[in-house]
Design a protein around this motif. Structure first.
Motif, PDB file in Angstrom:
ATOM      1  N   MET A   1     114.236  22.749  36.174  1.00 34.82           N
ATOM      2  CA  MET A   1     114.813  23.583  35.150  1.00 34.82           C
ATOM      3  C   MET A   1     114.293  23.118  33.781  1.00 34.82           C
ATOM      4  SD  MET A   1     118.635  24.795  34.849  1.00 34.82           S
ATOM      5  CE  MET A   1     118.520  26.508  34.623  1.00 34.82           C
ATOM      6  N   ILE A   2     114.070  24.081  32.893  1.00 31.54           N
ATOM      7  CA  ILE A   2     113.534  23.790  31.567  1.00 31.54           C
ATOM      8  C   ILE A   2     114.687  23.455  30.621  1.00 31.54           C
ATOM      9  CG2 ILE A   2     112.247  24.720  29.620  1.00 31.54           C
ATOM     10  CD1 ILE A   2     110.830  26.553  31.615  1.00 31.54           C
ATOM     11  N   ASP A   3     114.496  22.378  29.845  1.00 32.76           N
ATOM     12  CA  ASP A   3     115.512  21.983  28.867  1.00 32.76           C
ATOM     13  C   ASP A   3     115.360  22.847  27.624  1.00 32.76           C
ATOM     14  OD1 ASP A   3     117.521  20.618  27.592  1.00 32.76           O
ATOM     15  OD2 ASP A   3     116.214  18.977  26.934  1.00 32.76           O
ATOM     16  N   LYS A   4     116.397  23.595  27.264  1.00 32.71           N
ATOM     17  CA  LYS A   4     116.347  24.505  26.127  1.00 32.71           C
ATOM     18  C   LYS A   4     117.200  23.993  24.961  1.00 32.71           C
ATOM     19  CE  LYS A   4     115.531  28.605  28.861  1.00 32.71           C
ATOM     20  NZ  LYS A   4     115.944  29.959  29.168  1.00 32.71           N
ATOM     21  N   THR A   5     117.257  22.699  24.783  1.00 30.95           N
ATOM     22  CA  THR A   5     118.040  22.107  23.707  1.00 30.95           C
ATOM     23  C   THR A   5     117.298  22.275  22.385  1.00 30.95           C
ATOM     24  OG1 THR A   5     118.879  20.467  25.244  1.00 30.95           O
ATOM     25  CG2 THR A   5     119.155  20.001  22.906  1.00 30.95           C
ATOM     26  N   VAL A   6     118.007  22.745  21.392  1.00 30.47           N
ATOM     27  CA  VAL A   6     117.446  22.923  20.062  1.00 30.47           C
ATOM     28  C   VAL A   6     118.148  21.940  19.130  1.00 30.47           C
ATOM     29  CG1 VAL A   6     117.142  24.529  18.143  1.00 30.47           C
ATOM     30  CG2 VAL A   6     116.995  25.348  20.497  1.00 30.47           C
ATOM     31  N   VAL A   7     117.340  21.207  18.376  1.00 31.58           N
ATOM     32  CA  VAL A   7     117.899  20.241  17.437  1.00 31.58           C
ATOM     33  C   VAL A   7     117.632  20.746  16.024  1.00 31.58           C
ATOM     34  CG1 VAL A   7     117.794  17.865  16.627  1.00 31.58           C
ATOM     35  CG2 VAL A   7     117.479  18.370  19.057  1.00 31.58           C
ATOM     36  N   LEU A   8     118.704  20.909  15.258  1.00 28.22           N
ATOM     37  CA  LEU A   8     118.586  21.348  13.873  1.00 28.22           C
ATOM     38  C   LEU A   8     118.935  20.181  12.956  1.00 28.22           C
ATOM     39  CD1 LEU A   8     120.306  24.834  14.021  1.00 28.22           C
ATOM     40  CD2 LEU A   8     117.887  24.359  13.817  1.00 28.22           C
ATOM     41  N   PRO A   9     118.033  19.829  12.078  1.00 31.54           N
ATOM     42  CA  PRO A   9     118.333  18.744  11.134  1.00 31.54           C
ATOM     43  C   PRO A   9     119.213  19.273   9.988  1.00 31.54           C
ATOM     44  CG  PRO A   9     116.101  19.532  10.801  1.00 31.54           C
ATOM     45  CD  PRO A   9     116.660  20.281  11.974  1.00 31.54           C
ATOM     46  N   ILE A  10     120.511  19.333  10.210  1.00 28.49           N
ATOM     47  CA  ILE A  10     121.443  19.930   9.262  1.00 28.49           C
ATOM     48  C   ILE A  10     121.380  19.236   7.900  1.00 28.49           C
ATOM     49  CG2 ILE A  10     123.884  20.399   8.795  1.00 28.49           C
ATOM     50  CD1 ILE A  10     122.734  22.162  10.950  1.00 28.49           C
ATOM     51  N   LYS A  11     121.306  17.926   7.911  1.00 25.87           N
ATOM     52  CA  LYS A  11     121.285  17.190   6.644  1.00 25.87           C
ATOM     53  C   LYS A  11     120.058  17.570   5.814  1.00 25.87           C
ATOM     54  CE  LYS A  11     121.613  12.574   4.744  1.00 25.87           C
ATOM     55  NZ  LYS A  11     121.662  11.143   5.024  1.00 25.87           N
ATOM     56  N   ASP A  12     118.916  17.687   6.442  1.00 22.68           N
ATOM     57  CA  ASP A  12     117.697  18.080   5.729  1.00 22.68           C
ATOM     58  C   ASP A  12     117.781  19.514   5.222  1.00 22.68           C
ATOM     59  OD1 ASP A  12     116.636  15.587   6.252  1.00 22.68           O
ATOM     60  OD2 ASP A  12     115.568  16.254   8.058  1.00 22.68           O
ATOM     61  N   ILE A  13     118.334  20.390   6.032  1.00 19.08           N
ATOM     62  CA  ILE A  13     118.470  21.798   5.632  1.00 19.08           C
ATOM     63  C   ILE A  13     119.398  21.928   4.435  1.00 19.08           C
ATOM     64  CG2 ILE A  13     119.372  24.044   6.364  1.00 19.08           C
ATOM     65  CD1 ILE A  13     118.371  23.355   9.192  1.00 19.08           C
ATOM     66  N   LEU A  14     120.543  21.241   4.464  1.00 13.93           N
ATOM     67  CA  LEU A  14     121.491  21.318   3.357  1.00 13.93           C
ATOM     68  C   LEU A  14     120.933  20.706   2.076  1.00 13.93           C
ATOM     69  CD1 LEU A  14     124.894  20.573   5.120  1.00 13.93           C
ATOM     70  CD2 LEU A  14     124.029  22.751   4.288  1.00 13.93           C
ATOM     71  N   SER A  15     120.210  19.604   2.198  1.00 13.51           N
ATOM     72  CA  SER A  15     119.647  18.991   0.987  1.00 13.51           C
ATOM     73  C   SER A  15     118.550  19.871   0.393  1.00 13.51           C
ATOM     74  CB  SER A  15     119.109  17.593   1.286  1.00 13.51           C
ATOM     75  OG  SER A  15     118.016  17.652   2.178  1.00 13.51           O
ATOM     76  N   THR A  16     117.758  20.515   1.226  1.00 11.75           N
ATOM     77  CA  THR A  16     116.738  21.437   0.732  1.00 11.75           C
ATOM     78  C   THR A  16     117.377  22.652   0.067  1.00 11.75           C
ATOM     79  OG1 THR A  16     115.240  20.760   2.508  1.00 11.75           O
ATOM     80  CG2 THR A  16     114.734  22.813   1.392  1.00 11.75           C
ATOM     81  N   ALA A  17     118.424  23.185   0.680  1.00 13.63           N
ATOM     82  CA  ALA A  17     119.117  24.344   0.106  1.00 13.63           C
ATOM     83  C   ALA A  17     119.763  23.980  -1.225  1.00 13.63           C
ATOM     84  CB  ALA A  17     120.167  24.858   1.080  1.00 13.63           C
ATOM     85  N   PHE A  18     120.345  22.792  -1.314  1.00  7.42           N
ATOM     86  CA  PHE A  18     120.984  22.381  -2.567  1.00  7.42           C
ATOM     87  C   PHE A  18     119.942  22.201  -3.670  1.00  7.42           C
ATOM     88  CE2 PHE A  18     122.769  19.335  -5.553  1.00  7.42           C
ATOM     89  CZ  PHE A  18     123.971  19.942  -5.841  1.00  7.42           C
ATOM     90  N   GLU A  19     118.799  21.622  -3.345  1.00  5.31           N
ATOM     91  CA  GLU A  19     117.743  21.441  -4.343  1.00  5.31           C
ATOM     92  C   GLU A  19     117.168  22.776  -4.793  1.00  5.31           C
ATOM     93  OE1 GLU A  19     116.625  18.775  -6.065  1.00  5.31           O
ATOM     94  OE2 GLU A  19     118.347  17.767  -5.160  1.00  5.31           O
ATOM     95  N   LYS A  20     117.073  23.723  -3.875  1.00  2.00           N
ATOM     96  CA  LYS A  20     116.517  25.031  -4.215  1.00  2.00           C
ATOM     97  C   LYS A  20     117.430  25.800  -5.156  1.00  2.00           C
ATOM     98  CE  LYS A  20     114.324  28.979  -2.164  1.00  2.00           C
ATOM     99  NZ  LYS A  20     113.054  29.015  -1.536  1.00  2.00           N
ATOM    100  N   THR A  21     118.733  25.593  -5.034  1.00  2.00           N
ATOM    101  CA  THR A  21     119.679  26.328  -5.871  1.00  2.00           C
ATOM    102  C   THR A  21     120.198  25.502  -7.048  1.00  2.00           C
ATOM    103  OG1 THR A  21     121.531  25.670  -4.470  1.00  2.00           O
ATOM    104  CG2 THR A  21     120.447  27.762  -3.955  1.00  2.00           C
ATOM    105  N   LYS A  22     119.624  24.354  -7.278  1.00  2.00           N
ATOM    106  CA  LYS A  22     120.072  23.488  -8.376  1.00  2.00           C
ATOM    107  C   LYS A  22     119.850  24.204  -9.717  1.00  2.00           C
ATOM    108  CE  LYS A  22     119.747  18.732  -9.865  1.00  2.00           C
ATOM    109  NZ  LYS A  22     119.062  17.464  -9.658  1.00  2.00           N
ATOM    110  N   GLY A  23     120.903  24.290 -10.525  1.00  2.00           N
ATOM    111  CA  GLY A  23     120.832  24.962 -11.811  1.00  2.00           C
ATOM    112  C   GLY A  23     121.049  26.462 -11.718  1.00  2.00           C
TER     113      GLY A  23
END
Length: 105
Positions: A1-23
Motif C-alpha cells: 500500500m502507498i503511504d499518502k501522508t502529507v506533511v505541511l510545515p505550518i510554522k513556516d507557512i504562518l511566518s511567511t504569511a505574516f511577513e507578507k502582510t506586515k504593514g
C-alpha cells in the motif's frame, strides 16, 4: 500500500504569511474602521429622517448603499494589489470614489 501522508510545515507557512502582510494590516483595519464609521453615520442620519419623510429616507438608503459599495470596492482593490505583491497606500482605498467606478460597473 502507498503511504499518502502529507506533511505541511505550518510554522513556516504562518511566518511567511505574516511577513507578507506586515504593514498591510494597518491599511485594511483603517479602511474597515472608516467604512464602519460611515455606515454608523448614515444609520444615525437615517433614524433622524425616517419619521419625517419616507421618500427622503429611501434616497438616503440608496446613497448609503452606493457609498458603502464604493468603499468595499476600495478594500477589494487593496487586497488585489497586495495579492500581486504591489505596494499599497491609504489613498488607494478611495480610488473607487474617483469617478464613482462602482457606479459605472
Amino acid at each position: 500500500m502507498i503511504d499518502k501522508t502529507v506533511v505541511l510545515p505550518i510554522k513556516d507557512i504562518l511566518s511567511t504569511a505574516f511577513e507578507k502582510t506586515k504593514g498591510y494590516k494597518q491599511i485594511i483595519l483603517a479602511a474597515v474602521g472608516l467604512m464602519l464609521v460611515v455606515a454608523i453615520a448614515f444609520n444615525q442620519f437615517y433614524k433622524m429622517i425616517a419619521n419625517v419623510s419616507i421618500p427622503l429616507s429611501f434616497l438616503l438608503n440608496i446613497l448609503a448603499s452606493i457609498v458603502t459599495l464604493a468603499l468595499q470596492v476600495g478594500i477589494l482593490y487593496l487586497c488585489i494589489l497586495r495579492a500581486r505583491n504591489q505596494l499599497t497606500s491609504y489613498t488607494q482605498f478611495f480610488r473607487a470614489l474617483n469617478g464613482m467606478i462602482a457606479v459605472k460597473i
